[in-house]
Write an enzyme that holds these catalytic residues in place. Structure first.
Site, short mmCIF file in Angstrom:
data_model
loop_
_atom_site.label_atom_id
_atom_site.label_comp_id
_atom_site.label_asym_id
_atom_site.label_seq_id
_atom_site.Cartn_x
_atom_site.Cartn_y
_atom_site.Cartn_z
N ASN A 211 42.10 31.54 25.25
CA ASN A 211 41.07 31.83 26.26
C ASN A 211 39.94 32.64 25.61
OD1 ASN A 211 41.73 34.77 26.50
ND2 ASN A 211 43.69 33.91 27.16
N ASP A 280 49.27 32.03 30.72
CA ASP A 280 50.29 31.85 31.75
C ASP A 280 51.15 30.61 31.47
OD1 ASP A 280 49.62 34.07 33.32
OD2 ASP A 280 47.91 32.99 34.18
N PHE A 324 45.46 44.66 34.53
CA PHE A 324 44.08 44.20 34.66
C PHE A 324 44.08 42.90 35.46
CE2 PHE A 324 40.73 46.35 32.16
CZ PHE A 324 41.46 47.46 31.78
N1 CTP Z 1 49.90 39.38 32.30
C1 CTP Z 1 51.08 39.54 31.60
N2 CTP Z 1 51.82 38.46 31.23
C2 CTP Z 1 51.42 37.22 31.56
C3 CTP Z 1 50.20 37.03 32.27
C4 CTP Z 1 49.46 38.14 32.62
O1 CTP Z 1 51.45 40.67 31.32
N3 CTP Z 1 52.16 36.17 31.18
C5 CTP Z 1 49.14 40.58 32.69
C6 CTP Z 1 47.77 40.71 32.08
O2 CTP Z 1 47.82 41.43 30.85
C7 CTP Z 1 47.00 41.49 33.14
C8 CTP Z 1 47.65 41.07 34.43
O3 CTP Z 1 48.92 40.51 34.07
O4 CTP Z 1 47.18 42.88 33.02
C9 CTP Z 1 46.87 40.05 35.24
O5 CTP Z 1 46.78 38.88 34.58
P1 CTP Z 1 46.10 37.56 35.22
O6 CTP Z 1 46.25 36.43 34.25
O7 CTP Z 1 44.75 37.88 35.72
O8 CTP Z 1 46.95 37.35 36.46
P2 CTP Z 1 48.24 36.54 36.70
O9 CTP Z 1 49.29 37.52 37.10
O10 CTP Z 1 48.57 35.66 35.54
O11 CTP Z 1 47.89 35.66 37.98
P3 CTP Z 1 46.80 34.48 38.22
O12 CTP Z 1 46.92 33.54 37.06
O13 CTP Z 1 47.22 33.92 39.49
O14 CTP Z 1 45.48 35.14 38.30
#
Ligand code: CTP
Length: 405
Positions: A211, A280, A324
């Protein structure tokens, strides 16, 4: 603030040596103990006697001049220092330090010290811009050295441009900030893990999913937390940023690597700040050989990665966990939801669709949400300033919770 702080001033040979004399005088007046190491070239500009009189300490100029048989001078003075400042730093001393050369009293001391070393360059504008000098500065940044950037203005060589050593008053202010932050902050001595940057999820030996995260926000947080006296571990996905000074760097590539790195440090952590943009999803199957193109569409099946933050939330005992949320819509709703679902103490949300916020910029626009419903929206500011504000809120959590000793 500077009373009884041991400051070692490394003086190399440039016309700005006169500013180093003023710096010495001001540091001594502020209560600091100052010892000076001079290179031979520096002695061409000002006599060591000047620095001896101003610092009221003997001045070191020669590695082999061992005046006290009980100690090795360059090791002794390296161990003595709480902070080392090279001012002025010539292109030559920067090049030597970047290459690990130790051929005089100053360079041997610099390799021997464990104290933070700050470098205040002073040289002609073209010398400063020379690729070799910039390369060496880049190397030293990566090695964790801090630079006091030269300012622009009239240079002794007659040119106008960047290369003028920062004024002694400004340097003193930086030194005061350095020591005062360490002295007062509730984050002092805390073990803080910060994650930063993107992750890369391998498809085959030449391709990956990733990303746009550049790691700037996480690196700013790590740097600011270190300045507040915390022991900082920065677990970072691939970025092109310089490592902050005195921060333990743990490079990782994939979400799975980051999961292992964070979880293995969680028990000893007081605070975890998860700035990283973790993937994710990852390819379900990683190909051993390069995928060859074929006619028609290519379908790559993805599977979920583990949510590191959620796992931390489930396991947490007395740690403070900060997440975050980078969103493009419904920022508050999504952020509040993540705060609860991931069992966080605080979440920092930003709308990456806004101008000046999000990936790759030097600025951010953040809103901080707490578990007790408090929230604080900050205006557009540099990521460094945003980091300072976020840490101020984390420090408030530490103070209020009284959870941490
Ligand atoms: N995060 C994490 N591990 C993952 C994905 C995200 O620890 N596999 C953490 C990121 O470091 C951040 C927070 O979760 O602090 C939010 O990440 P974000 O990608 O915005 O949210 P998601 O929980 O993945 O949800 P969505 O994809 O629905 O926005």
């Amino acid at each position: 603030m500077l009373k009884n702080r041991n400051i070692l001033l490394g003086v190399s040979g440039g016309i700005a040596v006169y500013k180093a004399a003023a710096l010495t005088s001001k540091l001594v007046q502020a209560g600091a103990n100052v010892k000076v190491v001079m290179t031979n070239s520096a002695c061409q500009f000002v006599s060591p006697l000047t620095f001896q009189a101003l610092s009221r300490h003997e001045v070191y100029t020669d590695t082999f001049e061992e005046r006290d048989p009980h100690v090795i001078a360059h090791i002794d003075v390296a161990d003595w220092a709480d902070l080392v400042i090279i001012a002025p730093a010539t292109a030559n001393i920067i090049g030597k330090l970047a290459s690990g050369i130790a051929d005089d009293m100053l360079t041997t001391t610099l390799l021997a010290t464990c104290a933070p070393v700050w470098i205040a360059p002073a040289m002609n504008v073209h010398m400063y811009d020379h690729p070799a000098v910039q390369r060496n500065i880049g190397t030293l940044y990566k090695d964790g050295y801090r630079f006091i950037e030269p300012s622009e203005g009239y240079l002794a060589c007659g040119y106008v441009g960047k290369g003028r050593m920062e004024e002694p008053e400004q340097i003193i202010q930086l030194i005061k900030d350095h020591f005062s932050a360490k002295q007062d902050s509730p984050l002092k001595g805390k073990n803080i893990v910060v994650t930063a940057g993107p992750t890369r999820e391998q498809i085959d030996p030449v391709r990956f999913f990733s990303n746009h995260s550049t790691g700037k926000m996480g690196y700013a947080l790590a740097e600011e937390a270190q300045k507040l006296g915390a022991h900082v571990t920065l677990i970072t996905g691939p970025t092109s940023l310089h490592a902050p000074t005195d921060v333990e760097i743990v490079p990782v590539t994939s979400a799975a690597d980051m999961f292992d790195a964070v979880l293995s440090r969680f028990a000893e952590s007081d605070i975890v700040i998860k700035t990283a943009a973790v993937a994710d999803y990852k390819p379900k199957h990683v190909h051993d050989h390069k995928l060859k193109k074929k006619d028609g569409a290519l379908v790559i099946e993805l599977e979920r990665t583990k949510d590191i933050l959620k796992e931390l939330g489930a396991r947490k005992t007395n740690q403070i966990i900060v997440g975050f949320a980078a969103e493009t819509q419904h920022v508050e709703d999504y952020a509040q939801e993540k705060l609860v679902v991931k069992n966080l103490d605080m979440i920092v949300a930003n709308n990456i669709a806004e101008n000046g916020a999000g990936f790759g910029t030097d600025t951010n626009i953040v809103t901080v949400y707490h578990r007790d419903g408090k929230q604080h929206a900050y205006p557009l500011m540099s990521k460094q300033a945003a980091a300072a504000e976020i840490l101020r809120e984390v420090a408030g959590l530490v103070e209020r919770s009284g959870k941490l000793t």
